[in-house]
Write a protein that holds these residues in place. Structure first.
Motif, PDB file in Angstrom:
ATOM      1  N   ARG A 129       0.833  -1.197   0.000  1.00  8.60           N
ATOM      2  CA  ARG A 129       0.000   0.000   0.000  1.00  8.60           C
ATOM      3  C   ARG A 129       0.869   1.248   0.000  1.00  8.60           C
ATOM      4  N   LEU A 130       2.135   1.068   0.352  1.00  7.44           N
ATOM      5  CA  LEU A 130       3.045   2.214   0.355  1.00  7.44           C
ATOM      6  C   LEU A 130       3.618   2.416  -1.041  1.00  7.44           C
ATOM      7  N   ILE A 145      15.105  -7.307   8.988  1.00  9.23           N
ATOM      8  CA  ILE A 145      14.436  -8.094  10.034  1.00  9.23           C
ATOM      9  C   ILE A 145      14.644  -9.580   9.768  1.00  9.23           C
ATOM     10  N   ILE A 148      18.020 -10.578  10.846  1.00  8.63           N
ATOM     11  CA  ILE A 148      18.167 -10.635  12.302  1.00  8.63           C
ATOM     12  C   ILE A 148      17.475 -11.880  12.855  1.00  8.63           C
ATOM     13  N   ASN A 152      19.066 -15.276  14.822  1.00  4.36           N
ATOM     14  CA  ASN A 152      18.681 -15.633  16.185  1.00  4.36           C
ATOM     15  C   ASN A 152      17.918 -16.946  16.336  1.00  4.36           C
TER      16      ASN A 152
ATOM     17  N   LEU B 223      19.381   4.098   8.953  1.00  2.00           N
ATOM     18  CA  LEU B 223      18.059   3.484   8.775  1.00  2.00           C
ATOM     19  C   LEU B 223      17.224   3.619  10.042  1.00  2.00           C
ATOM     20  N   PHE B 226      16.038   7.046  10.334  1.00  2.00           N
ATOM     21  CA  PHE B 226      14.935   7.255   9.400  1.00  2.00           C
ATOM     22  C   PHE B 226      13.643   6.714   9.986  1.00  2.00           C
ATOM     23  N   TYR B 262      17.811  -8.641  19.515  1.00  2.00           N
ATOM     24  CA  TYR B 262      16.759  -8.173  18.616  1.00  2.00           C
ATOM     25  C   TYR B 262      16.670  -6.650  18.554  1.00  2.00           C
ATOM     26  N   ASP B 264      18.163  -4.364  16.901  1.00  2.00           N
ATOM     27  CA  ASP B 264      18.125  -3.760  15.574  1.00  2.00           C
ATOM     28  C   ASP B 264      16.782  -3.977  14.893  1.00  2.00           C
ATOM     29  N   ALA B 265      16.124  -5.072  15.250  1.00  8.27           N
ATOM     30  CA  ALA B 265      14.844  -5.357  14.608  1.00  8.27           C
ATOM     31  C   ALA B 265      13.748  -4.425  15.110  1.00  8.27           C
ATOM     32  N   PHE B 268      13.053  -1.372  12.877  1.00  4.02           N
ATOM     33  CA  PHE B 268      12.368  -1.714  11.634  1.00  4.02           C
ATOM     34  C   PHE B 268      10.951  -2.191  11.896  1.00  4.02           C
ATOM     35  N   GLY B 269      10.765  -2.893  13.011  1.00  6.59           N
ATOM     36  CA  GLY B 269       9.417  -3.320  13.374  1.00  6.59           C
ATOM     37  C   GLY B 269       8.518  -2.114  13.597  1.00  6.59           C
ATOM     38  N   LEU B 271       8.984   0.859  12.418  1.00  4.93           N
ATOM     39  CA  LEU B 271       8.822   1.495  11.108  1.00  4.93           C
ATOM     40  C   LEU B 271       7.706   0.833  10.320  1.00  4.93           C
ATOM     41  N   PHE B 272       7.752  -0.498  10.300  1.00  6.29           N
ATOM     42  CA  PHE B 272       6.759  -1.256   9.554  1.00  6.29           C
ATOM     43  C   PHE B 272       5.357  -0.959  10.073  1.00  6.29           C
ATOM     44  N   LEU B 275       4.181   2.643   9.305  1.00  3.39           N
ATOM     45  CA  LEU B 275       3.833   2.820   7.900  1.00  3.39           C
ATOM     46  C   LEU B 275       2.498   2.179   7.571  1.00  3.39           C
ATOM     47  N   LEU B 276       2.195   1.095   8.269  1.00  5.46           N
ATOM     48  CA  LEU B 276       0.936   0.408   7.966  1.00  5.46           C
ATOM     49  C   LEU B 276      -0.251   1.085   8.628  1.00  5.46           C
ATOM     50  N   PRO B 279       0.776   6.122   8.241  1.00  5.32           N
ATOM     51  CA  PRO B 279       1.991   6.470   7.505  1.00  5.32           C
ATOM     52  C   PRO B 279       2.456   7.906   7.738  1.00  5.32           C
TER      53      PRO B 279
END
Lengths: 351, 291
Positions: A129-130, A145, A148, A152, B223, B226, B262, B264-265, B268-269, B271-272, B275-276, B279
């Motif tokens: 959707r983006l 992700i 990572i 792990n 990142l 961001f 975890y 670093d994740a 991004f998690g 971020l995800f 955005l969903l 946004p």
């Protein structure tokens, strides 16, 4: 009609010729040459799958390394022998469900592609959707992700130690066979109604939607097909190198594929094939830059890391000055050659 | 214990906020993700390292030197790689940004080698102050104060100077601003310089705090920052600060809970999810689809 039949015949002849080349190559080339050729086949598949997503559908997705990672690990775990698994998973024993599986190389590669495609659907459904840069960052983040998580989940992937002793495949048949199949399948897809829908979305999403194209469905389709082929090439990469670990699949890898797509021309299958082979060969050739050179007794020390600098400059130059790449959106076609040939013969007649 | 962890989170978060500000300002004006921003942060860390190691300057001078160098770098990068593509498709601009990012990080790797290096130990004498039951090191105090000072300075520049006014006008409507006689090129250069200077300051502080400076420290930090900018609402300056702090606290919480592999994740998690779900982020302006 006549023309179409002629083209089909020519294509079949070309395919037979390719088969002959592969046969000759398989028997006569050195191991080093075979390795480079096989690597080119992998990069061709990668370039094509990314071009389908970026060049033909206009979705700026940077998750390729993630899908490759999934494909490579799936294929590796499925093909390794139980004995090798017991030896390698010494930190944490492997999950009992996976311990005794041993598949053939080709079904495992396809499985790698399918698992990657499933991930593609799972990621694509929310992420598509983006648009533009948001999509780029979201997919990049997703690929990280995956890396990572792979690092792990030690009982499945052996964590940061990676996997070794993956069955090695050296034959050109496997790599180029898959590459040629990929080319044929993607060509068929792009010339089908799906392909037209993809291009319509790329050129103007809002207009395409107004014409009744189901945007999300087609985007997801393109994304999933791209993920499948990325997973497949990840599996092939695992067979070629025979050892994988999560750091291989950093996003710098995705950028190398991006270079192939941009250099070859976004929206050209032929371009990606040419650029895929060129970039691979150039990368191997440039290894010499990183080694010590001997000029009449003067030793010029090798500079490690030089290759990536050269590649980033190349990427910049192409984008800044030669934006359409080698081939733009042009494709190889028999008609072009036939016309060229008939022109020549006509000129001869006249003279 | 809780307050100490919170303090750690804020310390890390304030540096994320510094980097995130650069993303958000550039995005606000030319709607481009400056992929090379993380690399500018990394160069800042290296310049600070060189200054402290060879000239034995103190932290503040190192930060100032890094800021000045990176200002120049930011302007040059914009000039070479982004300006020629301003009128072309966003895809090209993005690819060019990625190209610059790889170029800078690999070039630094070429010069310095891939291994990480440390700041000299004499840079900061790490006294620990105790206020009630809370321990705070001098370095943490400096990090928080410098970040806060820079952010206040930025707010002042954006709110009360002529250039700041021009920046705000350009980010609201690019074409109308240029019709009003604003020199767009100058505004964009200025924005890049400002953002790069903040990232450089962040680079020196992070380099000292984690005691590791390497050619690839920029990509992941970039990142993450961001992600912080998106979380706060891209294009919004207070949003970037908020997002950075939130991310820092979230990461430290994960470490405190024993999930350090975890960390670093998490960025991004987040971020995800942002955005969903939303946004535009916490403080962002809603975007419109234009035909």
């Amino acid at each position: 009609m006549e023309n179409k039949r002629q083209n089909t015949i020519l294509t079949i002849i070309a395919l037979l010729f390719c088969t002959l080349l592969i046969y000759l190559g398989d028997n006569n080339l050195s191991r080093f040459q075979l390795r480079i050729l096989n690597l080119s086949a992998i990069y061709v598949i990668l370039g094509l799958s990314m071009n389908l997503v970026i060049g033909f559908t206009g979705m700026f997705s940077l998750g390729h390394a993630g899908f490759m990672c999934v494909g490579a690990y799936t294929a590796a775990i499925l093909t390794m022998s139980p004995a090798a698994k017991e030896l390698i998973y010494y930190m944490v024993p492997i999950h009992p469900l996976l311990a005794n599986i041993q598949w053939g190389v080709i079904p495992a590669a396809l499985a790698g592609g399918i698992v990657a495609a499933i991930f593609g659907v799972l990621v694509g459904f929310p992420a598509l959707r983006l648009r533009d840069d948001y999509l780029a960052i979201a997919t990049l983040g997703f690929a990280e992700i995956i890396r990572i998580v792979v690092t792990n989940t030690t009982s499945i992937t052996n964590g940061s130690l990676g996997l070794k002793d993956i069955p090695s495949v050296k034959s050109l048949w496997v790599y180029w066979g898959f590459a040629i199949l990929t080319i044929l399948i993607l060509r068929a897809i792009i010339n089908s109604s799906w392909g037209y829908a993809f291009k319509a979305i790329r050129d103007n999403e809002i207009a395409a939607e107004a014409m009744g194209i189901n945007i999300l469905k087609h985007k997801l389709l393109s994304f999933t097909i791209g993920a499948f082929f990325a997973g497949l090439s990840g599996a092939l990469m695992a067979y070629l190198i025979t050892s994988i670990d999560p750091t291989m699949f950093r996003f710098t890898f995705t950028f190398q594929i991006l270079l192939i797509v941009v250099l070859g021309g976004m929206g050209s299958i032929t371009g990606s094939i040419v650029a895929g082979v060129l970039v691979t060969v150039a990368m191997e050739w440039l290894r010499f830059v990183e080694q010590d050179m001997n000029f009449f007794g003067f030793v010029i020390p090798g500079i490690s890391g030089m290759r990536m600098v050269i590649f980033s400059i190349l990427l910049l130059l192409v984008v800044l000055f030669y934006r359409q790449g080698l081939l733009g959106t042009k494709e190889f076609s028999w008609n072009f050659f036939l016309k060229l040939a008939s022109k020549r013969s006509k000129q001869k007649e006249v003279s | 214990m809780f307050f100490e962890q919170l303090l750690n989170g804020i310390t890390v978060g304030s540096t994320y906020a510094l980097i995130a500000l650069g993303y958000t300002m550039v995005y606000g004006i030319i709607t481009l993700i400056n992929f090379a921003h993380g690399e500018i942060f990394m160069v800042g860390a290296f310049v600070g390292l060189a200054l402290t190691r060879f000239l034995n300057v103190n932290v503040f001078l190192a930060i100032l030197g890094a800021m000045a160098t990176c200002m120049l770098l930011g302007i040059v990068v914009e000039r070479i790689a982004y300006r020629p593509l301003r009128r072309s498709s966003r895809l090209s601009a993005l690819i060019s940004a990625i190209g610059v990012s790889i170029f800078i990080s690999t070039l630094v790797q070429l010069i310095r080698g891939p291994q990480t290096t440390n700041y000299p130990a004499s840079v900061i004498n790490n006294t620990v102050y105790t206020i009630g039951s809370i321990h705070i090191s001098k370095l943490q105090l400096i990090m928080i104060l410098v970040s806060a000072g820079l952010m206040i300075a930025l707010q002042l520049i954006v709110k009360y100077t002529k250039m700041g006014k021009a920046m705000r006008a350009t980010s609201q409507d690019y074409d109308a601003a240029s019709l009003m006689g604003i020199n767009i090129n100058q505004v964009i250069s200025f924005t890049f310089a400002l953002g790069s200077a903040l990232a450089a300051a962040g680079g020196v502080l992070v380099g000292i705090y984690f005691n590791a400076v390497g050619p690839f420290m920029g990509t992941s930090a970039g990142l993450k920052a961001f992600a912080a900018a998106v979380l706060g609402g891209i294009g919004s300056i207070p949003g970037a600060m908020l997002g950075g702090l939130f991310l820092g606290v979230a990461e430290i919480t994960a470490i405190a809970l024993g999930k350090s592999s975890y960390t670093d994740a998490i960025a991004f998690g987040i971020l995800f999810l942002v955005l969903l779900i939303k946004p535009t982020g916490i403080l962002g302006r809603p975007l419109q689809k234009k035909v």
